[in-house]
Design an enzyme around this catalytic site. Sequence first.
Site, PDB file in Angstrom:
ATOM      1  N   GLU A 237      38.164  45.600  33.222  1.00 13.71           N
ATOM      2  CA  GLU A 237      37.135  44.607  33.493  1.00 13.71           C
ATOM      3  C   GLU A 237      35.758  45.194  33.245  1.00 13.71           C
ATOM      4  O   GLU A 237      34.896  44.580  32.611  1.00 13.71           O
ATOM      5  CB  GLU A 237      37.238  44.149  34.949  1.00 13.71           C
ATOM      6  CG  GLU A 237      38.373  43.190  35.217  1.00 13.71           C
ATOM      7  CD  GLU A 237      37.955  41.740  34.998  1.00 13.71           C
ATOM      8  OE1 GLU A 237      37.827  41.000  35.987  1.00 13.71           O
ATOM      9  OE2 GLU A 237      37.754  41.363  33.823  1.00 13.71           O
TER      10      GLU A 237
ATOM     11  N   LYS B 174      41.272  34.557  29.797  1.00 11.05           N
ATOM     12  CA  LYS B 174      41.632  35.784  29.081  1.00 11.05           C
ATOM     13  C   LYS B 174      42.916  36.325  29.692  1.00 11.05           C
ATOM     14  O   LYS B 174      43.151  36.190  30.897  1.00 11.05           O
ATOM     15  CB  LYS B 174      40.510  36.818  29.159  1.00 11.05           C
ATOM     16  CG  LYS B 174      40.244  37.362  30.558  1.00 11.05           C
ATOM     17  CD  LYS B 174      39.099  38.355  30.560  1.00 11.05           C
ATOM     18  CE  LYS B 174      38.888  38.923  31.973  1.00 11.05           C
ATOM     19  NZ  LYS B 174      37.734  39.824  32.048  1.00 11.05           N
TER      20      LYS B 174
ATOM     21  N   ASP C 275      54.637  56.416  35.089  1.00  8.54           N
ATOM     22  CA  ASP C 275      53.706  55.352  34.738  1.00  8.54           C
ATOM     23  C   ASP C 275      52.864  55.856  33.558  1.00  8.54           C
ATOM     24  O   ASP C 275      52.859  57.052  33.259  1.00  8.54           O
ATOM     25  CB  ASP C 275      52.828  55.049  35.961  1.00  8.54           C
ATOM     26  CG  ASP C 275      51.755  54.033  35.665  1.00  8.54           C
ATOM     27  OD1 ASP C 275      52.066  53.036  35.000  1.00  8.54           O
ATOM     28  OD2 ASP C 275      50.604  54.248  36.080  1.00  8.54           O
TER      29      ASP C 275
ATOM     30  N   ARG D 210      44.588  48.908  24.076  1.00  9.04           N
ATOM     31  CA  ARG D 210      44.946  47.906  25.078  1.00  9.04           C
ATOM     32  C   ARG D 210      44.364  46.559  24.654  1.00  9.04           C
ATOM     33  O   ARG D 210      43.151  46.424  24.524  1.00  9.04           O
ATOM     34  CB  ARG D 210      44.417  48.311  26.452  1.00  9.04           C
ATOM     35  CG  ARG D 210      45.001  49.619  26.951  1.00  9.04           C
ATOM     36  CD  ARG D 210      44.174  50.209  28.074  1.00  9.04           C
ATOM     37  NE  ARG D 210      44.159  49.401  29.284  1.00  9.04           N
ATOM     38  CZ  ARG D 210      45.098  49.465  30.241  1.00  9.04           C
ATOM     39  NH1 ARG D 210      46.120  50.294  30.090  1.00  9.04           N
ATOM     40  NH2 ARG D 210      45.021  48.723  31.322  1.00  9.04           N
TER      41      ARG D 210
ATOM     42  N   LYS E 129      60.175  48.575  37.730  1.00 11.22           N
ATOM     43  CA  LYS E 129      60.109  50.027  37.669  1.00 11.22           C
ATOM     44  C   LYS E 129      61.040  50.655  38.700  1.00 11.22           C
ATOM     45  O   LYS E 129      61.799  51.587  38.404  1.00 11.22           O
ATOM     46  CB  LYS E 129      58.673  50.496  37.919  1.00 11.22           C
ATOM     47  CG  LYS E 129      57.693  50.206  36.802  1.00 11.22           C
ATOM     48  CD  LYS E 129      56.305  50.761  37.155  1.00 11.22           C
ATOM     49  CE  LYS E 129      55.301  50.503  36.059  1.00 11.22           C
ATOM     50  NZ  LYS E 129      53.969  51.062  36.380  1.00 11.22           N
TER      51      LYS E 129
END
EC number: 7.6.2.1
Length: 1110
Positions: free
Chosen positions: A501, A565, A401, A598, A729
Amino acid sequence: MSRRRADSQGSLGPDDEVMPYSDDDTDDELEPSSEGEPEAPHAPAEVRVSGESLYINLKMGWKVKANDRPYHHLPEFQKKVCLCIKKSRYSGNSIKTYKYNVLTFIPLNLFEQLRRVANLYFLALLILQIIPDISTLPWYTTLIPLVVVLGVTAIKDLVDDLARHRMDKEINNRKCEVLLDGRFQESKWRDIEVGDVVRLKKNDFIPADILLLSSSNPNSLCYVETMNLLERYPLELDNMLLRGCKIRNTEECHGLVVFAGADTKIMRNGGKTRFKRTKIDELMNYMVYTIFVLLILVSAGLAIGHTFWYEEIGSNAWYLFDGKGQNASYRGFLSFWGYIIVLNTMVPISLYVSVEVIRLGQSKFINWDLQMYFAEKDTPAKARTTTLNEQLGQIEYIFSDKTGTLTQNVMQFKKCTIAGHYLYYGLDNHFSVFPLQPVDWSWNQLADKRFEFMDHSLVACIRSRKDKDVTEFFKLLSLCHTVMVEHNDGDLVYQAASPDEGALVTAARNFGFVFLSRTQDTITIREMDQEMTYEMLALLDFNSDRKRMTIILKFPDGRIRLYCKGADTVIYERLAPNSRHKETTQTALDIFANATLRTLCLCYKDISADEYEAWSRKHKDAQLAMYDRDIALDRVYEEIECNLLLIGATAIEDKLQDGVPETIATLAKADIKIWVLTGDKKETAENIGYSCSLLTDDMQIHYGEDIDFVDMACECEAVICCRVTPKQKANVVSLVKKYKKAVTLSIGDGANDVNMIKTADIGVGISGQEGMQAVMSSDYAFAQFRYLERLLLVHGRWSYIRMCKFLRFFFFKNFAFTLVHFWYSFFSGYSSQVAYEDWFITLYNLCYSSLPVLLVGLLDQDVNDKLSLKFPKLYLPGQQGTLFNYRNFFISLFHGIFVSLIIFFIPYGAFLQTMGQDGEAPSDYQSFAVVTASSLVFIVNLQISLDTSYWTFVNCFAVLGSIAIYFGIMFDIHSAGIHVLFPSAFTFTGAASNALRQPYLWLTIILTVGISLLPVICIQFLHKTIWPSVGDKVQRNRKKYEMEMQEEEKKKPPAFQRGRRSRRSAYAFSHSRGYADLISSGQSIRRRPPTRGGPQDSIREVPQREAENI
């Protein structure tokens, strides 16, 4: 149903360090069938009130009546257990994870152990040895080793089960307040039943799966208060408090027990896990089967030989007449079973228990390794299994990951683009000629002073209040989220479902749009100097399929506006045709992605009151759907999330962990292929690959959208899979395992990595910012990705080398020991007679040859840990499986045959027509047995000495001690005193002292040992000089390399320095589901801030996965 709110500041949250859930976040991603785990019994349900009674009715017929214990014992709720015996279908709240009790331990443990083929085989041999016509060996030669093996294993199982007993007792005896006889009384957890009403207080563990009835929170909902007889509503997981969680910051709450004990979610989902076995395990089992086949063939051949021998010689020799009247064929049949017993040590009874002891020791070494200890979080490395250590030395593919595994998962707001006014806001010291000064936040009393931003122009724009787009941008960030807030000594502490967040809300806070508080249906912010409260009409939460979140608000002036968003891919699909700034924003997104930030797109639209009312009715109907509720909700969400207007985009930085590029580069040199599986955009993923040294400038990049995935990808040195979901994955790992037959390792830190971790041959969990789900599902766990290098190249390689060396020598010593009987049979009429004394056969594997080889399996190392890391190519033999395979097995077999031949025939030749110093011939059977046994003990102990690469005092003591123990025991059991006490069991009276006082026999032993070891010494010399391996070359120049490393250590800077820019990745695919359902239901999820500071303190928020909560 009417709802009322009580008044408090609490929250309900889990104690993920004590009993975390590993499945809640990924219920929609994991495949239960692949794990073989039973699903928890929670299903859509309805709640109704009849008079004064509260009923819960699940669609599977599970009915609960509040505070009425006799109701749940009615005949309709009974289920048949055995024949006519019935019991209630509702489990008690007592849990049982232990396997044995006082009465069942011995029979059940014996039953489990005898299910192993090797143990069952030796039990059958023991039975055969009781038959006088078959056995030429006494029963104790098999019984004693069998009892020792079963006993050691039983003790290990008992210790493990006692720990489970203690844990069960501690949990079952916890206290809880239960409503009994009209008042709350203290009761133990084990006495709680379905239907009980319980009262929980702050910091209490939740004893069962409970429906929340009321809470002291100001925003909490009393789910069941004043409903009429006909009103019903659906019961979901969001209404439940699950066993194993912990009440946080809520002073008091009341709940109804719906599921207890074994029926709770944590117990039902704690079912069978996939049992992982190493390649060596499988190979070892096949080799044991091969030995068993060889044993049958050899025994059959010797039995046939006995048949012919008896017909030709035995039946005509008067001195062999035994009066039994058995013909040659029947005697051959008995001889077959006799040789099965005599040669039984070809199948090593102590092999499996020895392997378990070695693996246990290797696991302890991993746990004790201080170089894998992360002091900042007081987190040591942990081997959570003892069965896979040597497989760590055979890894071919690593699946990793990214967020939280390669990166720190500590987010900082860095750049943004707003309405296309400028390409983007946000400057960076890395690309500035002159050092930039961070913005001074003194103008904002509520700002987080740790937040850094370098672009003063954006702050000036906001403070001027002239640009409505900029105002709308930050207003969206302060309103569209599921963050919770706590006021701590006048400061604001944010709790977020993910670090992303928290970073966005903190950025809005510093730019003057401060999130202050929220209730079930309002949200309050401070817009510059003015406090505003908005009515929250709907909150459509994030999940891994939607990749976006939406909030619908009613402004103070009556307007209704939707804010949204999410990931650029899903936002651009839902933009209105007349939406502006698409091209400018896309250009900025590409720049952000190339800088490995990001990214997240922001948009809005205004909704008329009539449009909202029509949509709201559909939304409520979907919420109340008893079946396919998620599908119905998604359909309704799609209707409102369309024709959106783009405002801009944000870019967040997530720093790489220390040592990640160096670790990846080193593992790549060991020919380990590393695949990064991420939800990022392609551009972001590619740049992350460069930043962490997964990709290099001399590599040729291929984009594989339309190619044969497995064939193409497996030819590459590195692979990055972008835009993948948690289920994908796991599918990638399965593909490589299936088609490449390779040994795989998966490493991750969050709940979305659980399936990948369980699918791989070895799963590694990182205890990071996303809770303990990955750790609880892993085989090995530590705190930083860089420790993977040491786990594989040091512990993994050592474990593989040690296990291979142990197995090769174990098979050799047993062949050399056993096949002496085979050569002896040619001189004993194939009559199943043994070449050694009975007690030597009994104690050979237990006392005379076990400890040195066991210590080699535990302690041996060809080179030290620093050289193992300096020369990654040393890892290659494990990947290729060259140190233990069928070729090595047959080499051990032929080596054993050669040594057994020498051990038998040199003493045999020496004993022919010889005379001792006292004028007596020493060529009797007992003296011969002493010489062959002594030669064997010397040979096997000196042979393991030749194979030992790393000498310690313990190894030396074990070799010399084994030889000393042999002579000490032999002289004792050959003494006259013990013969007097047990004349039938000890028949070699004086044999040792008589034989070993003859110098001639000592010379025979020396000759036998010398001829046996000389070829081995020559072959080892030739290999190391003419055909040296990488390990041989490193060993030869070990001192030189160690001096070079010492010089390098002196030249190193004293602390870790970042001389280049850190690279990052994109948002939305790794972002977790938020707190929307909990906010809508009125529950508060606040959590105390961490007591210890760290890098994450740059953002005043406490990230917490929603799945770890209620």
